[in-house]
Design a protein around this motif. Structure first.
Motif, PDB file in Angstrom:
ATOM      1  N   THR A  41       0.843  -1.190   0.000  1.00 37.33           N
ATOM      2  CA  THR A  41       0.000   0.000   0.000  1.00 37.33           C
ATOM      3  C   THR A  41       0.875   1.235   0.000  1.00 37.33           C
ATOM      4  N   TYR A  42       0.648   2.093  -1.000  1.00 40.49           N
ATOM      5  CA  TYR A  42       1.270   3.410  -0.995  1.00 40.49           C
ATOM      6  C   TYR A  42       0.358   4.322  -0.191  1.00 40.49           C
ATOM      7  N   VAL A  43       0.917   4.985   0.822  1.00 35.55           N
ATOM      8  CA  VAL A  43       0.152   5.921   1.645  1.00 35.55           C
ATOM      9  C   VAL A  43       0.772   7.303   1.492  1.00 35.55           C
ATOM     10  N   ASN A  44      -0.058   8.269   1.121  1.00 32.54           N
ATOM     11  CA  ASN A  44       0.383   9.645   1.071  1.00 32.54           C
ATOM     12  C   ASN A  44      -0.016  10.280   2.402  1.00 32.54           C
ATOM     13  N   GLU A  45       0.955  10.419   3.289  1.00 32.54           N
ATOM     14  CA  GLU A  45       0.707  10.936   4.635  1.00 32.54           C
ATOM     15  C   GLU A  45       0.288  12.406   4.616  1.00 32.54           C
ATOM     16  N   ASP A 180      -6.238  -1.096 -13.903  1.00 35.26           N
ATOM     17  CA  ASP A 180      -7.638  -1.427 -13.617  1.00 35.26           C
ATOM     18  C   ASP A 180      -7.798  -2.100 -12.253  1.00 35.26           C
ATOM     19  N   GLN A 181      -6.804  -2.861 -11.838  1.00 37.31           N
ATOM     20  CA  GLN A 181      -6.857  -3.528 -10.541  1.00 37.31           C
ATOM     21  C   GLN A 181      -6.563  -2.566  -9.391  1.00 37.31           C
ATOM     22  N   MET A 182      -5.743  -1.564  -9.628  1.00 34.70           N
ATOM     23  CA  MET A 182      -5.397  -0.613  -8.574  1.00 34.70           C
ATOM     24  C   MET A 182      -6.547   0.353  -8.265  1.00 34.70           C
ATOM     25  N   LEU A 183      -7.286   0.781  -9.275  1.00 32.96           N
ATOM     26  CA  LEU A 183      -8.305   1.823  -9.087  1.00 32.96           C
ATOM     27  C   LEU A 183      -9.306   1.520  -7.967  1.00 32.96           C
ATOM     28  N   PRO A 184      -9.871   0.307  -7.880  1.00 35.96           N
ATOM     29  CA  PRO A 184     -10.846   0.064  -6.808  1.00 35.96           C
ATOM     30  C   PRO A 184     -10.256   0.141  -5.403  1.00 35.96           C
ATOM     31  N   THR A 185      -8.922   0.102  -5.291  1.00 35.60           N
ATOM     32  CA  THR A 185      -8.293   0.117  -3.969  1.00 35.60           C
ATOM     33  C   THR A 185      -7.993   1.533  -3.465  1.00 35.60           C
ATOM     34  N   PHE A 186      -8.219   2.551  -4.319  1.00 33.77           N
ATOM     35  CA  PHE A 186      -7.963   3.933  -3.889  1.00 33.77           C
ATOM     36  C   PHE A 186      -8.867   4.259  -2.714  1.00 33.77           C
ATOM     37  N   ASN A 187      -8.288   4.906  -1.687  1.00 36.49           N
ATOM     38  CA  ASN A 187      -9.067   5.244  -0.485  1.00 36.49           C
ATOM     39  C   ASN A 187      -8.559   6.545   0.120  1.00 36.49           C
ATOM     40  N   LEU A 188      -9.496   7.288   0.711  1.00 33.25           N
ATOM     41  CA  LEU A 188      -9.163   8.498   1.462  1.00 33.25           C
ATOM     42  C   LEU A 188      -9.042   8.136   2.941  1.00 33.25           C
ATOM     43  N   LEU A 189      -8.042   8.665   3.605  1.00 31.11           N
ATOM     44  CA  LEU A 189      -7.806   8.341   5.009  1.00 31.11           C
ATOM     45  C   LEU A 189      -8.302   9.413   5.947  1.00 31.11           C
ATOM     46  N   LYS A 190      -8.496  10.629   5.462  1.00 32.59           N
ATOM     47  CA  LYS A 190      -8.899  11.736   6.333  1.00 32.59           C
ATOM     48  C   LYS A 190     -10.378  11.955   6.277  1.00 32.59           C
TER      49      LYS A 190
END
Length: 190
Positions: A41-45, A180-190
């Motif tokens: 998981t890449y996380v943009n802090e 195409d596989q990565m797109l559904p995993t995008f998530n906002l943390l804030k």
């Protein structure tokens, strides 16, 4: 006799349900569940978002701005040009009354040189909600009209600094399946 009919009907319903589940959900299910040990998981802090990517890929965060990252396969050259998928957050139009979907329909024309008009738009569901995958008509350096690779836009709500969007862009067609596989995993943390 009735027992045999009931069993046959139940078996038919179960078979149909299995086919429907397999057709609509199985590819995403397989990639996210059975392969979850093969994901990082890449996380943009700084901006509070994340996206999953294959564990055997390399990621390079944009060092100065910390707005996003580029992803590439391990067997490619270590240059920025080898990154076939990019994710980045950027400021959108000034805050105000605008619908995100309407913004997306004009975004690349406003933001990318030589992009002239929207070619296609499709809703994408992710862990953060709905995004929009787009392709655009542009002219190459010879003036020939072409269709861009996809850019997917996700709304970044509730920023005190104005409206932002997160864009996930495909740079090389041979990475389309992973994109195409990565797109559904995008998530906002804030």
């Amino acid at each position: 006799m009735w027992t045999l009919i009931c069993i046959s009907i139940a078996a038919a319903i179960l078979a149909i349900a299995t086919l429907i589940f397999g057709y609509f959900w199985f590819p995403k299910f397989i990639w996210q569940v059975f392969s979850s040990k093969n994901l990082k998981t890449y996380v943009n802090e700084k901006y509070g978002y994340e996206i999953k990517y294959p564990a055997d890929w390399l990621v390079r965060e944009y060092p100065d701005a910390e707005t996003g990252a580029g992803f590439r396969q391990k067997n490619t050259a270590p240059e920025i040009q080898s990154e076939c998928i990019n994710i980045n957050i950027s400021k959108a139009r000034p805050a105000g009354d605008y619908k995100f979907e309407n913004y997306v329909k004009e975004a690349a024309v406003d933001e990318i040189q030589n992009f002239e008009k929207l070619n296609s738009i499709e809703k994408i569901n992710s862990e953060a909600g709905v995004g929009y995958e787009t392709t655009w008509i542009y002219k190459d350096y010879k003036g020939v009209e072409k269709v861009s690779l996809p850019i997917t836009y996700f709304n970044y709500p509730n920023s005190k600094d104005g409206n932002f969007t997160v864009q996930v862009s495909l740079e090389y067609k041979d990475c389309q399946k992973t994109y195409d596989q990565m797109l559904p995993t995008f998530n906002l943390l804030k």
